[in-house]
Scaffold this motif. Structure first.
Motif, PDB file in Angstrom:
ATOM      1  N   PRO A   3       0.823  -1.213   0.000  1.00 43.94           N
ATOM      2  CA  PRO A   3       0.000   0.000   0.000  1.00 43.94           C
ATOM      3  C   PRO A   3       0.857   1.262   0.000  1.00 43.94           C
ATOM      4  O   PRO A   3       1.914   1.317   0.641  1.00 43.94           O
ATOM      5  CB  PRO A   3      -0.827  -0.131   1.285  1.00 43.94           C
ATOM      6  N   VAL A   4       0.367   2.281  -0.718  1.00 43.90           N
ATOM      7  CA  VAL A   4       1.082   3.551  -0.820  1.00 43.90           C
ATOM      8  C   VAL A   4       0.231   4.713  -0.328  1.00 43.90           C
ATOM      9  O   VAL A   4       0.680   5.551   0.447  1.00 43.90           O
ATOM     10  CB  VAL A   4       1.526   3.817  -2.277  1.00 43.90           C
ATOM     11  N   GLY A   5      -1.012   4.792  -0.793  1.00 41.09           N
ATOM     12  CA  GLY A   5      -1.845   5.936  -0.435  1.00 41.09           C
ATOM     13  C   GLY A   5      -3.305   5.682  -0.707  1.00 41.09           C
ATOM     14  O   GLY A   5      -3.693   4.603  -1.163  1.00 41.09           O
ATOM     15  N   TYR A   6      -4.118   6.708  -0.441  1.00 38.07           N
ATOM     16  CA  TYR A   6      -5.557   6.555  -0.614  1.00 38.07           C
ATOM     17  C   TYR A   6      -6.230   7.904  -0.820  1.00 38.07           C
ATOM     18  O   TYR A   6      -5.676   8.958  -0.476  1.00 38.07           O
ATOM     19  CB  TYR A   6      -6.173   5.839   0.591  1.00 38.07           C
ATOM     20  N   LEU A   7      -7.413   7.841  -1.403  1.00 39.37           N
ATOM     21  CA  LEU A   7      -8.324   8.961  -1.516  1.00 39.37           C
ATOM     22  C   LEU A   7      -9.505   8.696  -0.603  1.00 39.37           C
ATOM     23  O   LEU A   7      -9.942   7.554  -0.462  1.00 39.37           O
ATOM     24  CB  LEU A   7      -8.807   9.138  -2.960  1.00 39.37           C
ATOM     25  N   LEU A   8     -10.043   9.753  -0.006  1.00 46.80           N
ATOM     26  CA  LEU A   8     -11.140   9.613   0.943  1.00 46.80           C
ATOM     27  C   LEU A   8     -12.278  10.550   0.575  1.00 46.80           C
ATOM     28  O   LEU A   8     -12.068  11.756   0.403  1.00 46.80           O
ATOM     29  CB  LEU A   8     -10.656   9.950   2.361  1.00 46.80           C
ATOM     30  N   SER A   9     -13.471  10.006   0.442  1.00 46.99           N
ATOM     31  CA  SER A   9     -14.687  10.814   0.320  1.00 46.99           C
ATOM     32  C   SER A   9     -15.597  10.471   1.492  1.00 46.99           C
ATOM     33  O   SER A   9     -15.782   9.291   1.808  1.00 46.99           O
ATOM     34  CB  SER A   9     -15.407  10.541  -1.001  1.00 46.99           C
ATOM     35  N   ILE A  10     -16.134  11.518   2.118  1.00 44.90           N
ATOM     36  CA  ILE A  10     -16.984  11.295   3.285  1.00 44.90           C
ATOM     37  C   ILE A  10     -18.196  12.202   3.200  1.00 44.90           C
ATOM     38  O   ILE A  10     -18.079  13.398   2.898  1.00 44.90           O
ATOM     39  CB  ILE A  10     -16.199  11.516   4.600  1.00 44.90           C
ATOM     40  N   PRO A  20      -5.885  -6.381   7.939  1.00 45.82           N
ATOM     41  CA  PRO A  20      -5.453  -6.707   6.570  1.00 45.82           C
ATOM     42  C   PRO A  20      -4.110  -7.418   6.574  1.00 45.82           C
ATOM     43  O   PRO A  20      -3.193  -7.037   7.309  1.00 45.82           O
ATOM     44  CB  PRO A  20      -5.357  -5.328   5.902  1.00 45.82           C
ATOM     45  N   ARG A  21      -3.984  -8.451   5.760  1.00 45.92           N
ATOM     46  CA  ARG A  21      -2.778  -9.285   5.776  1.00 45.92           C
ATOM     47  C   ARG A  21      -1.728  -8.714   4.827  1.00 45.92           C
ATOM     48  O   ARG A  21      -1.300  -9.351   3.855  1.00 45.92           O
ATOM     49  CB  ARG A  21      -3.133 -10.719   5.420  1.00 45.92           C
ATOM     50  N   THR A  22      -1.287  -7.503   5.116  1.00 50.12           N
ATOM     51  CA  THR A  22      -0.337  -6.821   4.239  1.00 50.12           C
ATOM     52  C   THR A  22       1.002  -7.566   4.171  1.00 50.12           C
ATOM     53  O   THR A  22       1.698  -7.484   3.157  1.00 50.12           O
ATOM     54  CB  THR A  22      -0.114  -5.379   4.707  1.00 50.12           C
ATOM     55  N   ARG A  23       1.365  -8.279   5.229  1.00 55.54           N
ATOM     56  CA  ARG A  23       2.626  -9.033   5.203  1.00 55.54           C
ATOM     57  C   ARG A  23       2.581 -10.198   4.222  1.00 55.54           C
ATOM     58  O   ARG A  23       3.626 -10.762   3.875  1.00 55.54           O
ATOM     59  CB  ARG A  23       2.960  -9.545   6.597  1.00 55.54           C
TER      60      ARG A  23
END
Length: 334
Positions: free
Chosen positions: A86-93, A205-208
């Motif tokens: 994972p690097v980044g994200y966008l958020l709408s609320i 989340p199983r990021t590993r």
């Protein structure tokens, strides 16, 4: 910058609560209409999005920091299943009329905590008002080695079916949220009940496991709508069948006790959803090496079935060698 009740307007809201989360250069401190990101050479961008709605995906009175973290983590789970860091994200609320600065500050704190834990940053998004209910949409992106993103349409007969972690905890936790008497009926200690409730409130989340997916996975996806149903989706996409052995399901101590006390709870374990574990198929001759690599990464994996040639219905669930009839295969949004 403020309106009635001391609440900031939209620009002030973004500056106060979300700009501190936009730490990546391409986010431009949320002062522009769009962000930029340049993937490094040899990698491809993996993108995913999930929306959470109050009363459907979380309880309106859940802690705001937990709501924020769940909204982010369900997306990180998708990335992990695709072998993406994972690097980044966008958020709408969409905030309801009764939102408060205290609520939003706790929400932002939850995001900040997970940004630090998972190494991601906010790149942008949108804020709007709604008459209700509250909803949140996150679009996350990550990096995977070019050409090594496993898809759900690549399962092949003879492969072994694995899952990470444990299955059913979250769905059982939701059952307890809806009916507290189940604590007693399932003979759970307070600690066991809290484990199930926590798994519903906050996925892991199983990021590993992302690198394992690049190196070993033939087909993979995250389990969000129930193991039996999501396996059916994988099989349908791959035009194969699957035999799932319910006796091999990895269960937490709390889930195992619930199933022993109430055999109908097994149906919830298989179909309830919100596991956010990874479902993956592995070539049989690579299974032993895969298991060793997972152990080395600290990722629990369990073989739960076998991919077969296609048959009607795609998935057969067995218990003690006999077919197990489920009242449904998965959670359905529509």
């Amino acid at each position: 910058m403020t309106r009635g009740g001391g609440r900031p307007d939209e620009d002030g809201l973004i500056a106060r609560f979300f700009r501190p989360l936009a730490t990546a250069p391409g986010a431009a401190q949320l002062l522009d209409d769009a962000a930029t990101y340049q993937p490094p050479e040899g990698h491809e961008l993996v993108l995913t999005t999930d929306a959470l709605v109050a009363g459907v995906h979380f309880f309106p009175n859940d802690p705001p920091d937990a709501i924020a973290r769940k909204a982010l983590r369900v997306n990180l789970s998708d990335l992990a299943a695709k072998g993406a860091r994972p690097v980044g994200y966008l958020l709408s609320i969409a905030l309801t009329e009764d939102w408060s600065p205290d609520w939003l500050e706790s929400f932002a704190d939850g995001l900040a905590s997970d940004q630090e834990e998972f190494g991601v940053a906010l790149f942008g998004g949108d804020t709007v008002r709604t008459p209700g209910p509250l909803w949140i949409s996150v679009t996350a992106f990550g990096l995977a080695p070019e050409g090594q993103v496993p898809r759900r349409d690549r399962a092949v007969p003879g492969q072994k079916i694995y899952v990470t972690g444990t299955i059913g905890d979250s769905a059982l936790g939701l059952k307890i949220r809806m009916d507290e008497s189940l604590r007693t009926r399932w003979q759970l200690s307070d600690r066991e009940a809290e484990h199930l409730l926590d798994r519903y409130l906050l996925p892991e989340p199983r990021t590993r496991a992302a690198g394992l997916m690049n190196d070993f996975a033939s087909a993979s996806m995250d389990i969000s709508d129930g193991l039996a149903g999501d396996l059916g989706r994988m099989c349908s996409a791959s035009d194969v069948g699957a035999v799932l052995d319910a006796d091999r399901l990895p269960l937490s101590a709390a889930a195992a006790k619930a199933v022993r006390s109430d055999p109908s709870a097994l149906n919830t374990v298989l179909t309830g959803g919100d596991d956010y574990e990874i479902l993956v198929t592995i070539d049989a001759d690579a299974a032993e090496v895969f298991e060793a690599a997972a152990l080395d990464q600290g990722v629990r994996v369990t073989a739960v079935g076998t991919i077969m040639p296609s048959f009607s219905g795609h998935v057969r669930v067995e218990r003690r060698g006999q077919p197990l009839v489920l009242d449904r295969l998965a959670f359905r949004h529509f």
